[in-house]
Design a protein around this motif. Structure first.
Motif, PDB file in Angstrom:
ATOM      1  N   UNK A  69      62.596 -48.177  12.062  1.00 58.14           N
ATOM      2  CA  UNK A  69      61.629 -49.060  11.437  1.00 58.14           C
ATOM      3  C   UNK A  69      61.031 -48.469  10.172  1.00 58.14           C
ATOM      4  N   UNK A  70      60.148 -49.237   9.541  1.00 58.90           N
ATOM      5  CA  UNK A  70      59.459 -48.792   8.338  1.00 58.90           C
ATOM      6  C   UNK A  70      57.961 -48.948   8.532  1.00 58.90           C
ATOM      7  N   UNK A  71      57.207 -48.359   7.608  1.00 55.23           N
ATOM      8  CA  UNK A  71      55.756 -48.437   7.713  1.00 55.23           C
ATOM      9  C   UNK A  71      55.205 -47.379   8.650  1.00 55.23           C
ATOM     10  N   UNK A  72      53.906 -47.207   8.588  1.00 55.04           N
ATOM     11  CA  UNK A  72      53.270 -46.258   9.501  1.00 55.04           C
ATOM     12  C   UNK A  72      51.914 -46.781   9.935  1.00 55.04           C
ATOM     13  N   UNK A  73      51.418 -46.204  10.992  1.00 57.21           N
ATOM     14  CA  UNK A  73      50.149 -46.567  11.596  1.00 57.21           C
ATOM     15  C   UNK A  73      49.024 -45.877  10.816  1.00 57.21           C
ATOM     16  N   UNK A  74      48.100 -46.650  10.264  1.00 53.96           N
ATOM     17  CA  UNK A  74      46.950 -46.095   9.536  1.00 53.96           C
ATOM     18  C   UNK A  74      45.877 -45.740  10.564  1.00 53.96           C
ATOM     19  N   UNK A  75      45.704 -44.454  10.794  1.00 52.87           N
ATOM     20  CA  UNK A  75      44.856 -43.976  11.890  1.00 52.87           C
ATOM     21  C   UNK A  75      43.644 -43.230  11.340  1.00 52.87           C
ATOM     22  N   UNK A  76      42.452 -43.640  11.760  1.00 56.16           N
ATOM     23  CA  UNK A  76      41.234 -42.998  11.278  1.00 56.16           C
ATOM     24  C   UNK A  76      40.530 -42.259  12.417  1.00 56.16           C
ATOM     25  N   UNK A 289      44.590 -35.003  -0.553  1.00 52.30           N
ATOM     26  CA  UNK A 289      44.936 -35.845   0.592  1.00 52.30           C
ATOM     27  C   UNK A 289      45.905 -36.961   0.209  1.00 52.30           C
ATOM     28  N   UNK A 290      45.842 -37.429  -1.033  1.00 49.81           N
ATOM     29  CA  UNK A 290      46.801 -38.444  -1.472  1.00 49.81           C
ATOM     30  C   UNK A 290      48.216 -37.867  -1.482  1.00 49.81           C
ATOM     31  N   UNK A 291      48.368 -36.671  -2.024  1.00 49.87           N
ATOM     32  CA  UNK A 291      49.680 -36.014  -2.015  1.00 49.87           C
ATOM     33  C   UNK A 291      50.164 -35.790  -0.594  1.00 49.87           C
ATOM     34  N   UNK A 292      49.259 -35.342   0.279  1.00 52.37           N
ATOM     35  CA  UNK A 292      49.634 -35.074   1.664  1.00 52.37           C
ATOM     36  C   UNK A 292      50.044 -36.351   2.382  1.00 52.37           C
ATOM     37  N   UNK A 293      49.290 -37.423   2.156  1.00 51.55           N
ATOM     38  CA  UNK A 293      49.617 -38.710   2.775  1.00 51.55           C
ATOM     39  C   UNK A 293      50.970 -39.215   2.282  1.00 51.55           C
ATOM     40  N   UNK A 323      37.410 -44.585   1.000  1.00 52.71           N
ATOM     41  CA  UNK A 323      38.413 -43.988   0.113  1.00 52.71           C
ATOM     42  C   UNK A 323      39.600 -43.488   0.936  1.00 52.71           C
ATOM     43  N   UNK A 324      39.316 -42.891   2.094  1.00 47.52           N
ATOM     44  CA  UNK A 324      40.384 -42.346   2.939  1.00 47.52           C
ATOM     45  C   UNK A 324      41.337 -43.439   3.413  1.00 47.52           C
ATOM     46  N   UNK A 325      40.784 -44.555   3.889  1.00 50.80           N
ATOM     47  CA  UNK A 325      41.679 -45.607   4.387  1.00 50.80           C
ATOM     48  C   UNK A 325      42.350 -46.344   3.233  1.00 50.80           C
ATOM     49  N   UNK A 326      41.641 -46.464   2.092  1.00 52.41           N
ATOM     50  CA  UNK A 326      42.262 -47.140   0.942  1.00 52.41           C
ATOM     51  C   UNK A 326      43.407 -46.333   0.353  1.00 52.41           C
ATOM     52  N   UNK A 328      45.665 -44.833   2.016  1.00 51.45           N
ATOM     53  CA  UNK A 328      46.851 -45.261   2.748  1.00 51.45           C
ATOM     54  C   UNK A 328      47.235 -46.695   2.394  1.00 51.45           C
ATOM     55  N   UNK A 329      46.241 -47.556   2.280  1.00 53.66           N
ATOM     56  CA  UNK A 329      46.539 -48.955   1.968  1.00 53.66           C
ATOM     57  C   UNK A 329      47.263 -49.085   0.634  1.00 53.66           C
ATOM     58  N   UNK A 330      46.845 -48.292  -0.348  1.00 51.32           N
ATOM     59  CA  UNK A 330      47.493 -48.336  -1.657  1.00 51.32           C
ATOM     60  C   UNK A 330      48.943 -47.859  -1.573  1.00 51.32           C
ATOM     61  N   UNK A 331      49.175 -46.770  -0.831  1.00 49.02           N
ATOM     62  CA  UNK A 331      50.535 -46.251  -0.717  1.00 49.02           C
ATOM     63  C   UNK A 331      51.440 -47.207   0.056  1.00 49.02           C
ATOM     64  N   UNK A 332      50.885 -47.829   1.098  1.00 46.67           N
ATOM     65  CA  UNK A 332      51.690 -48.720   1.931  1.00 46.67           C
ATOM     66  C   UNK A 332      51.908 -50.071   1.250  1.00 46.67           C
ATOM     67  N   UNK A 333      50.821 -50.693   0.789  1.00 44.19           N
ATOM     68  CA  UNK A 333      50.901 -52.072   0.323  1.00 44.19           C
ATOM     69  C   UNK A 333      51.265 -52.200  -1.154  1.00 44.19           C
ATOM     70  N   UNK A 334      50.765 -51.294  -2.003  1.00 42.53           N
ATOM     71  CA  UNK A 334      50.994 -51.444  -3.439  1.00 42.53           C
ATOM     72  C   UNK A 334      52.118 -50.551  -3.953  1.00 42.53           C
ATOM     73  N   UNK A 335      52.144 -49.291  -3.499  1.00 46.75           N
ATOM     74  CA  UNK A 335      53.209 -48.394  -3.951  1.00 46.75           C
ATOM     75  C   UNK A 335      54.511 -48.652  -3.213  1.00 46.75           C
ATOM     76  N   UNK A 336      54.430 -49.292  -2.045  1.00 51.95           N
ATOM     77  CA  UNK A 336      55.642 -49.626  -1.303  1.00 51.95           C
ATOM     78  C   UNK A 336      56.328 -48.429  -0.675  1.00 51.95           C
TER      79      UNK A 336
END
Length: 580
Positions: A69-76, A289-293, A323-326, A328-336
Motif C-alpha cells: 500500500x501507500x500512505x502512512x498513519x499520521x500519529x501524534x 523534523x521535516x527532513x526526518x518525516x 505545525x507538527x501535524x501540518x 505531515x499533511x503537507x508531505x502527504x497531501x501536497x508533496x505527494x
C-alpha cells in the motif's frame, strides 16, 4: 501520430568511472589535494563503520522488501498529565489531520482513559498506549472501554519481555484482532547514542526475544508475528533514515523466513529523533523534523510521529502541535510523498546503503544472539557498543564536524527565550544523549551572568582581510554564550592594546590572514599581554610567540569555550540532565 522516444543524454558523450575520477581529481587539486585516490578522499563513514562512497554505479543483488500500500498513519503523541487538556488536544488533532493517537501514560493515570478518550471514535482512530510498568492496568482499562466496539487498530504498548505478555496477546486475538499488544521500542537505543545499524540490530534482537516468549507460551508463530510493532527514530539525515526503514523490513523478513512465516510484514512506527532536538533556537527543529518525516515516509514507515519543535522545553503548545501535524499533511497531501510505494527504489545510492546497513545490522544482531540474547547482551555488550558510538559522536559535535544550526553554528545571542509548561515534552528515555546539550549548558551559564561574558577580537589589517576569521571566531564564542567586541581595522600593536583595555575583558583573539600573522601576530600578542591579557587565542593555524592557543576549523570548540570560561573566572558546571 507516433512520437519517437527522446534520448535526454544524446547531446552528451558517454561517461565512465575513470572519466569521473579524472574530473574529481582536478577539482580536488584546486582545493589543495596533493594526490591519492579521489574516491577515498570524498568518502565518509557512518558511526557504524559503513562507507558512504561519492559514486555508485551498480545495484546490489538483495531483493527489495516493500511495504504494502501507500500512505502512512499520521500519529501524534499526547502526554499532558491533565485529562481534560489531553482530551481537548486529541480532539483538535483528530479534527485536523491526525489519524491515530499515541497516549504516553507515564504522567497520566490510566484510570483517566475513559475521560481522555471520551468522544473519540475508536472504530476509526487507532490508539497506541505507552504506560511502562502500568501496561497491564492501562490495557485492561482500555479493552474494557472498547468492549462491543471493533477497534480500527492500535497497540497496547507492552514490551517484548513484559510480564503478562502472552495473556495480553490472547486477549487481542480473541477480542480485538486489529489491535497489537507489543511495541518493540528502539528509541532508547537511539537516544543513548546508537548508530543506525546498532539500533536496527537491537530492535531485531528484541523482536526475536518477544517471538520466543510468545511461542514458548503457546502462541502460534503466525499470531506472534502479527502482534509486534517496531518503533524507530527518524533523523535529519534523510538518506540514512530512508535506508534504515527499508533495511528494517528486509531484516524482519529474514527472521520471518527462518521462523517459517514467510511474508510476515514488519509494522513500523517512525518518531522524529529526540536526540537531535534543541532547546536553543527551537524553530530550527521544524527543519530537522521535516527532513526526518520525509525520510521516514520515503523509507516506507507505516506510521510517523513528528515531535513538536518545542518538545525539549516542556509540554508543547497548540501552535507547535499544529505545525507538527501540518508537516505531515503537507508531505502527504501536497508533496505527494505517500503516492509511491517505494520512491527510493532503484536509486544506486539508497539501494547500496540499504544493503550495507542491513548487512551490518544483521551481524550485530548475530553478535547479540551469540552473547545469549537481548537480556544477556544488555548487561555489558550493548552498553559498551553504545558508549563507543556516543563518544565518537560527541567528538564530532564538539569539533563541529557535526554542526548544530542555532547552537554550535550560527547561534543567536539575542534570541528571545521560548517558555513552555514543564512536563514530558519528549518521550521518556533514561540516559538520553541530546547532541546540543553541552553547548546549551554553556549558553545557560553565560546567560545567567549579571553581564554577558566578553572576548576581545584583535582584528589586524583591513576589513576585507580579517572579516572571515573574525566572523569565525565570533560564531565560535557565541556558541558558548560569549559575546565579542572587535578592535576595527589596524596594525598598530599599541592601538590594539588600548582597544583591548577599553573592552574590559582578560581574553583576546587575534584575527587576520596568514600573511599578516607572519608580519604582526607576535608584536600584537606581546602588546596584548602587556595590557593584561590572560589568554590570547589566534583564529587559524600556526605557532607564534605570545599566542597561547588557536581556534580553527576542526578544532575542539567545546574545549576552547571551557578554557575561555575558566579564563573569565566562570566555573564550568556539569552537563545538563539530558546529557548525563
Amino acid at each position: 501520430m507516433t512520437v519517437s522516444p527522446v534520448d535526454l543524454a544524446a547531446e552528451f558523450p558517454p561517461g565512465s568511472r575513470e572519466r569521473w575520477r579524472e574530473l574529481a581529481l582536478g577539482v580536488l587539486r584546486k582545493s589543495g589535494f596533493e594526490g591519492g585516490d579521489p574516491e577515498d578522499a570524498l568518502s565518509s563513514r557512518t558511526y557504524d563503520g559503513i562507507e558512504i562512497a561519492p559514486l555508485y554505479d551498480r545495484l546490489p543483488t538483495a531483493p527489495r522488501v516493500l511495504r504494502p500500500g501507500t500512505g502512512w498513519d499520521v500519529r501524534q503523541r499526547h502526554a499532558h498529565p491533565d485529562p481534560a487538556v489531553t482530551r481537548e488536544a486529541i480532539q483538535a488533532d483528530l479534527e485536523n489531520g491526525v489519524t491515530s493517537i499515541w497516549l504516553d501514560l507515564t504522567s497520566l493515570d490510566p484510570a483517566a482513559l475513559p475521560a481522555v478518550l471520551d468522544g473519540v471514535y475508536l472504530d476509526l482512530a487507532p490508539v497506541i498506549l505507552d504506560a511502562g510498568p502500568r501496561t497491564e492496568q492501562a490495557a485492561t482499562i482500555f479493552l474494557e472501554l472498547a468492549a462491543g466496539t471493533a477497534l480500527a487498530g492500535g497497540n497496547l504498548g507492552a514490551g517484548p519481555l513484559a510480564p503478562g505478555l502472552a495473556e495480553l496477546v490472547r486477549r487481542c486475538v480473541a477480542e480485538q484482532p486489529a489491535v497489537m499488544a507489543v511495541t518493540v521500542d528502539a528509541l532508547p537505543y537511539h537516544d543513548a547514542g546508537a548508530g543506525d545499524a546498532v539500533e536496527l540490530g537491537c530492535s531485531i534482537a528484541a523482536g526475536v526475544a518477544g517471538l520466543r516468549a510468545l511461542t514458548d507460551a503457546g502462541i502460534s508463530a503466525e499470531q506472534a508475528f502479527g502482534q509486534l510493532e517496531f518503533r524507530y527514530a527518524a533523523t535529519a539525515d534523510q538518506f540514512l533514515t530512508v535506508a534504515k526503514f527499508r533495511a528494517a523490513r528486509r531484516l524482519w523478513a529474514r527472521v520471518a523466513e527462518v521462523c517459517g512465516v514467510p511474508g510476515a510484514a514488519q509494522r513500523q512506527h517512525a518518531v522524529t529523533s529526540s536526540a537531535m532536538m534543541t532547546a536553543r533556537d527551537p524553530w530550527v527543529n521544524m527543519l530537522r523534523t521535516t527532513l526526518a518525516c520525509f525520510g521516514a515516509g520515503v523509507g516506507g514507515a507505516d506510521a510517523v510521529t513528528v515531535q513538536p519543535f518545542d518538545a525539549v522545553l516542556g509540554l508543547p503548545d497548540g501552535f507547535a502541535r499544529r505545525i507538527a501535524r501540518n508537516t505531515q499533511s503537507l508531505l502527504v497531501e501536497e508533496a505527494g510523498v505517500a503516492r509511491v510505494s517505494d520512491p527510493a527504489g532503484g536509486s544506486w545510492y539508497v539501494e547500496n546503503l540499504t544493503a550495507d546497513l542491513a548487512e551490518r545490522a544483521w551481524s550485530w544482531f548475530q553478535e547479540i544472539e551469540r552473547a545469549g540474547g537481548l537480556a544477556a547482551a544488555a548487561e555489558t555488550l550493548i552498553p559498551a557498543r553504545l558508549a563507543k558510538t556516543r563518544e565518537a559522536r560527541a567528538r564530532d559535535v564538539a569539533r563541529r564536524k557535526s554542526p548544530i544550526t542555532g547552537v554550535s553554528e550560527f547561534p543567536n545571542l539575542t534570541e528571545r527565550a521560548v517558555v513552555r509548561e514543564p512536563g514530558p515534552g519528549l518521550p521518556a528515555a533514561p540516559g538520553r544523549v541530546r547532541y546540543a546539550a553541552e553547548f546549551e549548558a554553556l549558553r545557560d551559564q553565560a546567560d545567567a551572568r549579571p553581564q554577558r561574558p566578553l572576548v576581545f577580537l584583535a582584528t589586524i589589517g583591513p576589513v576585507a582581510v580579517h572579516t572571515a576569521r573574525a566572523s569565525f571566531a565570533a560564531n565560535l564564542f557565541a556558541a558558548g554564550g560569549i559575546a565579542t567586541v572587535t578592535s576595527g581595522p589596524g596594525v598598530d600593536p599599541a592601538a590594539l592594546a588600548e582597544a583591548f583595555r577599553d573592552a574590559g575583558t582578560p581574553v583576546a583573539c587575534i584575527c587576520s590572514s596568514d600573511r599578516l600573522y607572519g608580519e604582526h601576530a607576535e608584536a600584537v600578542a606581546a602588546a596584548l599581554r602587556a595590557a593584561g591579557a590572560r589568554r590570547i587565542w589566534l583564529a587559524g593555524k600556526g605557532e607564534y610567540a605570545g599566542v597561547d592557543d588557536t581556534i580553527r576549523v576542526g578544532g575542539d570548540a567545546l574545549d576552547a569555550l571551557r578554557k575561555t570560561f575558566a579564563d573569565l573566572g566562570i566555573d564550568v558546571k556539569g552537563d545538563s540532565d539530558e546529557h548525563s
